[in-house]
Design an enzyme around this catalytic site. Structure first.
Site, PDB file in Angstrom:
ATOM      1  N   SER A  22      26.114  29.394 -26.627  1.00 30.25           N
ATOM      2  CA  SER A  22      25.693  28.716 -25.399  1.00 30.25           C
ATOM      3  C   SER A  22      24.499  29.421 -24.753  1.00 30.25           C
ATOM      4  CB  SER A  22      26.863  28.641 -24.415  1.00 30.25           C
ATOM      5  OG  SER A  22      26.587  27.759 -23.367  1.00 30.25           O
ATOM      6  N   VAL A  26      25.156  33.633 -19.847  1.00 30.60           N
ATOM      7  CA  VAL A  26      24.907  35.061 -20.080  1.00 30.60           C
ATOM      8  C   VAL A  26      26.087  35.730 -20.769  1.00 30.60           C
ATOM      9  CG1 VAL A  26      24.456  37.267 -18.950  1.00 30.60           C
ATOM     10  CG2 VAL A  26      23.281  35.195 -18.162  1.00 30.60           C
ATOM     11  N   SER A  28      28.411  34.411 -22.683  1.00 32.67           N
ATOM     12  CA  SER A  28      28.512  33.940 -24.065  1.00 32.67           C
ATOM     13  C   SER A  28      27.531  34.670 -24.965  1.00 32.67           C
ATOM     14  CB  SER A  28      28.254  32.427 -24.118  1.00 32.67           C
ATOM     15  OG  SER A  28      28.182  31.956 -25.445  1.00 32.67           O
ATOM     16  N   ARG A 138      29.409  21.284 -28.197  1.00 35.70           N
ATOM     17  CA  ARG A 138      30.079  20.559 -27.127  1.00 35.70           C
ATOM     18  C   ARG A 138      29.845  19.053 -27.215  1.00 35.70           C
ATOM     19  NH1 ARG A 138      32.034  23.320 -22.029  1.00 35.70           N
ATOM     20  NH2 ARG A 138      33.693  22.011 -22.881  1.00 35.70           N
ATOM     21  N   GLU A 174      27.343  16.997 -17.856  1.00 32.38           N
ATOM     22  CA  GLU A 174      28.224  18.142 -18.116  1.00 32.38           C
ATOM     23  C   GLU A 174      29.543  18.055 -17.354  1.00 32.38           C
ATOM     24  OE1 GLU A 174      27.215  21.136 -20.113  1.00 32.38           O
ATOM     25  OE2 GLU A 174      25.741  19.728 -20.899  1.00 32.38           O
ATOM     26  N   HIS A 249      25.852  25.940 -14.755  1.00 35.31           N
ATOM     27  CA  HIS A 249      26.501  24.816 -14.086  1.00 35.31           C
ATOM     28  C   HIS A 249      26.628  25.145 -12.603  1.00 35.31           C
ATOM     29  CE1 HIS A 249      28.632  23.811 -18.107  1.00 35.31           C
ATOM     30  NE2 HIS A 249      27.648  22.962 -17.939  1.00 35.31           N
ATOM     31  N   ASN A 364      33.508  34.611 -22.820  1.00 37.68           N
ATOM     32  CA  ASN A 364      32.741  33.490 -23.360  1.00 37.68           C
ATOM     33  C   ASN A 364      32.073  32.686 -22.256  1.00 37.68           C
ATOM     34  OD1 ASN A 364      32.054  32.848 -25.974  1.00 37.68           O
ATOM     35  ND2 ASN A 364      34.049  32.002 -26.510  1.00 37.68           N
ATOM     36  N   CYS A 370      36.303  26.819 -14.732  1.00 42.83           N
ATOM     37  CA  CYS A 370      35.918  26.206 -16.011  1.00 42.83           C
ATOM     38  C   CYS A 370      37.127  25.634 -16.736  1.00 42.83           C
ATOM     39  CB  CYS A 370      35.240  27.233 -16.916  1.00 42.83           C
ATOM     40  SG  CYS A 370      33.547  27.648 -16.450  1.00 42.83           S
TER      41      CYS A 370
END
Length: 446
Positions: A22, A26, A28, A138, A174, A249, A364, A370
């Site tokens: 992703s 950061v 991830s 995704r 998203e 996000h 992650n 989330c």
């Protein structure tokens, strides 16, 4: 008829790993190629669900998706039997095998955008699965998400589960990670707040380092599809600078609930005007508007990204008071911990702080917010939900034993090349659909 907010958390899947897929996230990227513990990840998420259910919150669970996705690998040109497909992908394009194996559907804040029946023209709860076009791993989720939501929210007289928006960059969507609903009470008409990173057709600022994943056009299309009143819908642009700092996000820089917005002072473009719009629209609905704005001088954007202070859940307890659910990392960052201590010692709208260990998900790039999809339901709608997905003592015990039986406690990126991981995952998921009573969700079952 009392309406309440339910949170449906994604159960972490058996292929949970750190492939660093992703870009713009950061955490991830920083943990790419490290060794994951799927069993610990699933149990950490499950414990959060159970503890919140024990405190009186409505808590449901959404099952993982089938991974690795043999459908994706075959569409990308890998042929032969299943073992051969995985072996070829591992040898010729390991990055594609990683994308096909991601357990990212665990972050159900990106599963869909949800509008409650109090806000929609036809009086149904509306769901639009997110197309997630910005990332390959995704973008393959939305079809299975739609299938799952239609199995759990099957009563078409009460629920409308749409297809995802067309998968084009102009309509990059998203999901609920960029959507918040404000209201005086959950069962009354509210104001739906959509945050976008860029517009395909309007001129405006854009980030330079990392991609803006949500478009204005997608947010507007979801609002129109759900039958929302224009007068009770507010759009705001996320600050391009914070996207470039790793805020991929809106739920990494802001969270809202009922009449309260908790956000960083650098969250939005023209932030004071955003507040004015929300305050004006909420006043028309007979609701107040409270802003808790965190100064950059006390908590920097970098601190917000590493601690996930705003990737928190702001929940209304059964007694009407509000609780803030944060990850353990907020206690480990001294500036964030100091800020939270001051917040909780004051007389603001947040009354309680709940801290959870979600280390495996956090590495992650996914915190408490989330992992959940918020769905406001009245009493009749709650009754219409598939009953086997509500967390209670019995379901918690069955899921905990299921995880213990089927999940590995170590998974490195190289382990994705093991064809037996597919067999293990399918065996686990087949049993899970029986535990939850949701029928045949997966391609291998159909």
């Amino acid at each position: 008829m009392e309406a309440r907010e339910a949170n449906f958390d994604g159960l972490v899947g058996p292929t949970h790993n750190y492939a660093g897929l992703s870009f713009g996230n950061v955490a991830s990227q920083n943990n790419e190629k490290s060794v994951a513990n799927p069993k610990a990840a699933a149990k950490q998420g499950l414990r959060k669900m159970k503890q919140l259910a024990d405190l009186g919150f409505l808590q449901g669970v959404l099952p993982p998706q089938e991974r690795p996705s043999l459908r994706l690998l075959r569409e990308l040109g890998f042929s032969g039997n299943e073992t051969r497909v995985i072996e070829r992908a591992a040898k010729e394009a390991p990055e594609l095998l990683a994308a096909a194996s991601s357990a990212s559907a665990m972050w159900t804040a990106n599963a869909a955008t949800v509008s409650p029946s109090a806000d929609t023209h036809d009086g149904r709860v509306h769901f639009t699965p997110a197309n997630l076009t910005s990332k390959l791993h995704r973008a393959i989720e939305h079809e299975a998400t739609r299938r799952t939501l239609r199995a759990i929210f099957a009563d078409e007289a009460r629920f409308a589960v749409h297809d995802a928006l067309p998968g084009t960059p102009a309509l990059g969507d998203e999901g609920a990670a960029n959507h918040t609903r404000f209201c005086a009470e959950y069962g009354k008409r509210g104001v739906e707040f959509f945050v976008y990173g860029r517009s395909e057709y309007r001129r405006g600022p854009e980030p330079k380092r990392y991609p803006a994943r949500q478009t204005f056009e997608a947010s507007r299309a979801v609002a129109q599809r759900h039958g929302l009143d224009d007068a009770a819908t507010v759009y705001a642009q996320q600050s391009p600078d914070v996207i470039d700092a790793g805020v991929f996000h809106n739920d990494v820089i802001a969270v809202g609930n009922r009449e309260t917005l908790f956000c960083h002072e650098r969250a939005f473009v023209d932030q004071s005007a955003v507040y004015d719009q929300l305050r004006t629209q909420l006043s028309k609905q007979g609701a107040a508007f409270n802003v808790i704005e965190v100064p950059d001088a006390q908590v920097s954007v970098a601190d917000a990204v590493t601690s996930y202070l705003f990737n928190s859940q702001l929940l209304t307890r059964p007694d009407g008071k509000q609780a803030l659910v944060v990850p353990q990392e907020c206690r480990e960052n001294p500036r964030v911990a100091e800020y939270l201590d001051r917040l909780m010692s004051g007389s603001g709208p947040i009354d309680d702080l709940l801290v959870f260990d979600l280390r495996e998900s956090m590495k992650n790039g996914g915190g408490p917010a989330c992992l959940r999809l918020r769905v406001v339901l009245n009493e009749q709608e709650r009754t219409a939900v598939k009953p086997g997905v509500w967390i209670d003592d019995t379901l918690f015990g069955r899921l905990d034993a299921w995880i213990e039986k089927h999940y590995r406690d170590r998974l490195a990126p190289a382990d994705l090349a093991d064809p037996s991981l597919l067999v293990e995952s399918r065996t686990a998921l087949d049993e899970l659909t029986q535990i939850l009573g949701v029928g045949s969700l997966y391609d291998f079952q159909r």
